[in-house]
Design an enzyme around this catalytic site. Structure first.
Site, PDB file in Angstrom:
ATOM      1  N   ASP A  83       0.496  -1.088   0.076  1.00 16.36           N
ATOM      2  CA  ASP A  83       0.154  -0.425   0.295  1.00 16.36           C
ATOM      3  C   ASP A  83       0.854   1.154   0.239  1.00 16.36           C
ATOM      4  O   ASP A  83       0.501   2.639  -0.532  1.00 16.36           O
ATOM      5  CB  ASP A  83      -1.054  -0.071   1.184  1.00 16.36           C
ATOM      6  CG  ASP A  83      -0.561  -0.290   2.511  1.00 16.36           C
ATOM      7  OD1 ASP A  83       0.639  -0.323   2.531  1.00 16.36           O
ATOM      8  OD2 ASP A  83      -1.083   0.206   3.586  1.00 16.36           O
ATOM      9  N   ASP A 100       3.896   1.084  14.102  1.00 14.52           N
ATOM     10  CA  ASP A 100       2.784   0.177  13.953  1.00 14.52           C
ATOM     11  C   ASP A 100       3.507  -1.201  14.879  1.00 14.52           C
ATOM     12  O   ASP A 100       3.108  -2.729  15.238  1.00 14.52           O
ATOM     13  CB  ASP A 100       2.144  -0.520  12.532  1.00 14.52           C
ATOM     14  CG  ASP A 100       1.308   0.382  12.058  1.00 14.52           C
ATOM     15  OD1 ASP A 100       0.293   0.947  12.534  1.00 14.52           O
ATOM     16  OD2 ASP A 100       1.489   0.079  10.749  1.00 14.52           O
TER      17      ASP A 100
END
Length: 747
Positions: A77, A455
């Site tokens: 992405d 993350d």
């Protein structure tokens, strides 16, 4: 980006006049007196290597070639695309030479169904950035870029839908693309030009309002049985993931006319067509990756007859989560796999049918994962689970027992998905580094690198070529926003970070005395009326003194501790949220930039108090020196080996002080600076010089700069943080937003 070389007969007409030009590096200029640093000019060749973690980010889909065994492509992405190289046994990044940030967000990928050397990609990060169809005749080694008028969303919600881009196996010059916002598009010349399919019933909803999203034409599937070699296929299916319209359409005349097909009142999220022309569709109530509450799986025969084949055990477990993974076994008709997304209570899983959907086997309960190659997947002390954000799913067209699926953090694969017995999944990630790096430090002793990730928390990198074990726990912070080490006691490290909203919040600051391998939470006392734990907001930077005994938390009322967080005192003279910077040699000296009042502040009493210093030679407006956001790299750095030496970036200029900030000299020459870092005998910077944006090095204090990246190493220009190594001359560390963490050394 490199041009796509000619040589493919099927695409020759699209390539007339296009010739790839070789990249020629400028000569390296040398000079200077013996024993003295050599001023940099021109370029200095560098070798760039990923610091190994192993995947780490969201890969929305994986696609096998149907014409060559062991050839596969992966789209991410924000980190570009990869190709599996069977000879090398690793994934090869395909866009490292790309300088356009937007083109690192891959909306869709389509290997040619006839020629294994040809592959296409749809690239565009979001609706506000450029979009293009990329065409390659050499498996992605080089690309030809075709800008297109329809927007894409390779990093928007719904990026796991698809595949939007497809090639007619009977006429491979004929392509279709389902756009997010502007309906269905077609090319008849191998992607060189595109035209909107005017007859398609859904013209699109247009670009969404800020903060909104929609899926548009989620997938296009061409039935290979409806044509023959050289004669275009007639049957085309298109799934829709927009509200208020039909979810599925079919054309029987090559796209000239379309009819609505019966479907559940859900979004048609993912479609796969098998060798018989049977279409399998995964439906979802949301476009993903975090809004799918329920779903369904349907099967459609070539004549349009439909059947709900949703796995009964999924329904019995609560019917939670949508189906964004759908894959049909090309070599074994009737064998199909599906995966869920956002199935929070029971956990996401994979189901497989071998009898056309009459019965399903839930593979999750008999699955085990070996993550020894990428141990970060077992973070927080828990074993690796089946995965989250599962939207990519593929069955090897030549081997139905070989299955792979993608998650928000890795790619799992197995070569032995049988009908019974345990299934062992291992990360299929060699060569993939797709992470966002927020911050990093290279201490004066201990591990060469300590990093802060988005993350994944962060890592201590004892070996840059080995995936590190998780150590950023207690507190576990999904994002590490700032890191600092004690210059004279480098085993003392502090960090700050932020955590996902659904996690409990107890501390966002941590202190380590063993180089980041174990941590003690730091909890700052409540301030204000009523008292509030401001440190839990996640906005506070943290700093440690050169001797490791003083820690400053830049909360709304800055606080200092000298006993490892047992007691705290308010810092006098330091405004709230202003980051303190410790002198790396003198433990009693700290600095800070008071942007609001245009002042440089200095503490000479170990951060008990700060006072303004003249700072002559600086611009009157210091607002550009205060980078915005908790993840921003500090614009003020202290030299790792000399007391009182400072480097300050104000706007695009760099200033140097050797007298504890009393006076500064502008030192960046003609370089427009975006980011900078300090190394052994060198400055490193991301910036622009002579119209060229790149990565630069100076060995003469900023008077001369040499480019150390090259046209093969651009990584979309998505740079987050840069630093040299205080112990190794020439070594530089670079954190990107999507292509992971790099270390560079002179060749």
């Amino acid at each position: 980006m490199r041009l796509w070389p000619a040589g493919k007969a099927a695409l020759a007409s699209a390539l007339i006049g296009m010739v790839a030009q070789p990249i020629v590096a400028a000569p390296v200029m040398t000079g200077g007196e013996p024993g003295m640093p050599t001023p940099d000019t021109g370029t200095v060749p560098y070798r760039w290597t990923n610091v190994k973690v192993g995947a780490g980010g969201y890969a929305p889909n994986i696609v096998f070639s149907t014409v060559e065994r062991d050839l596969a492509y992966l789209r991410t992405d924000m980190g570009g695309a990869y190709r599996w190289d069977a000879a090398l046994r690793r994934w090869v990044p395909l866009q490292d030479d790309n300088a356009s940030s937007s083109y690192m967000g891959i909306e869709s990928i389509a290997p040619d169904p006839v020629d294994p050397d040809v592959v296409y990609m749809a690239a565009g990060m979001n609706a506000g950035q450029p979009a293009a169809i990329l065409r390659s005749g050499d498996r992605g080694a080089t690309w030809r870029i075709v800008p297109v008028p329809f927007a894409m969303g390779g990093n928007e919600p719904g990026r796991g839908l698809g595949e939007r881009l497809t090639v007619d196996p009977n006429d491979p010059r004929r392509l279709f693309f389902g756009s997010r916002h502007d309906g269905l598009w077609q090319s008849g010349d191998a992607g060189a030009t595109w035209a909107k399919v005017a007859a398609f019933p859904h013209a699109g909803l247009g670009r969404p309002a800020r903060g909104k999203s929609h899926g548009g034409v989620a997938f296009v599937a061409i039935d290979p049985t409806s044509g023959s070699a050289g004669k275009a296929s007639r049957r085309i299916w298109a799934g829709i993931a927009d509200p208020g319209v039909s979810a599925l359409y079919r054309s029987e005349d090559g796209g000239a006319t379309w009819t609505t097909v019966a479907a559940p009142e859900l979004f048609a999220a993912k479609g796969a067509i098998d060798a018989r022309g049977v279409l399998w569709v995964g439906f979802s109530s949301g476009i993903g990756p975090s809004d799918a509450r329920t779903g369904a799986v349907w099967r459609y025969t070539p004549d349009g007859r439909d059947r709900d084949v949703t796995p009964p055990s999924w329904t019995a477990s609560g019917a939670e989560g949508g189906f964004l993974g759908v894959a049909a076994a090309r070599s074994m008709p009737g064998t199909v796999a599906v995966t869920t997304i956002d199935r929070y209570r029971a956990g996401d899983s994979l189901w497989i049918t071998r009898d056309d959907g009459r019965t399903w086997d839930d593979v999750g309960p008999r699955s085990a994962r070996d993550v020894s190659a990428t141990p970060f997947l077992a973070h927080e002390g828990r074993g690796a689970d089946f995965g989250h954000w599962i939207s990519g799913l593929a069955i090897d067209p030549f081997d139905p027992a070989r299955v792979a699926y993608t998650t928000g953090a890795t790619v799992y694969a197995t070569t032995k998905l049988g009908s019974t017995g345990p299934v062992r999944w291992t990360p299929w990630t060699a060569g993939i580094e797709q992470t966002a790096i927020i911050t990093l430090v290279s201490p004066t002793n201990g591990a060469p690198l300590v990093s802060g990730f988005g993350d994944l928390a962060g890592f201590v990198h004892d070996d840059l070529d080995t995936s590190p074990p998780p150590s950023f726990v207690d507190p576990y912070l999904s994002n590490t926003n700032t890191l600092d080490y004690a210059g004279k006691a480098p085993n003392v490290i502090v960090r700050s970070g932020s955590i996902y909203a659904e996690r409990s919040r107890d501390a966002t600051l941590g202190l380590s005395g063993d180089g980041g391998r174990s941590w003690t939470p730091l909890r700052v006392p409540p301030v204000g009326t009523p008292p509030v734990r401001d440190d839990l907001i996640g906005e506070a930077a943290v700093t440690v003194s050169a001797d490791g005994k003083t820690v400053v938390a830049s909360t709304i009322v800055p606080q200092v501790t000298r006993d490892h967080g047992a007691t705290w005192r308010a810092v006098q003279g330091l405004p709230g949220r202003v980051r303190a910077v410790a002198d790396k040699v003198d433990p009693r000296t700290f600095y800070a930039v008071d942007v609001a009042n245009g002042r440089l502040l200095v503490s000479r009493d170990a951060a008990a108090s700060f006072a303004p210093v003249a700072g002559t030679g600086l611009p009157t407006d210091l607002k550009p020196a205060g980078r915005q956001g908790r993840e921003a790299q500090s614009a003020l750095l202290a030299a790792p080996d000399r007391a009182g030496e400072l480097w300050l970036q104000a706007g695009s200029d760099l200033f140097h002080s050797t007298d504890r900030g009393r006076s500064f000299v502008r030192v960046n020459g003609g370089l427009t600076v975006e980011l900078f870092g300090l190394g052994k005998g060198a400055l490193f910077a991301v910036g622009t010089l002579g119209g060229t944006r790149g990565i630069w090095r100076s060995v003469d204090g900023g008077r001369g700069w040499a480019r150390i990246d090259d046209d093969a190493h651009r990584w979309g220009g998505r740079y987050r943080v840069i630093s040299g190594d205080p112990r190794r001359a020439g070594r530089v560390y670079l954190g990107t937003d999507g292509r992971g963490l790099f270390y560079g050394d002179p060749r």
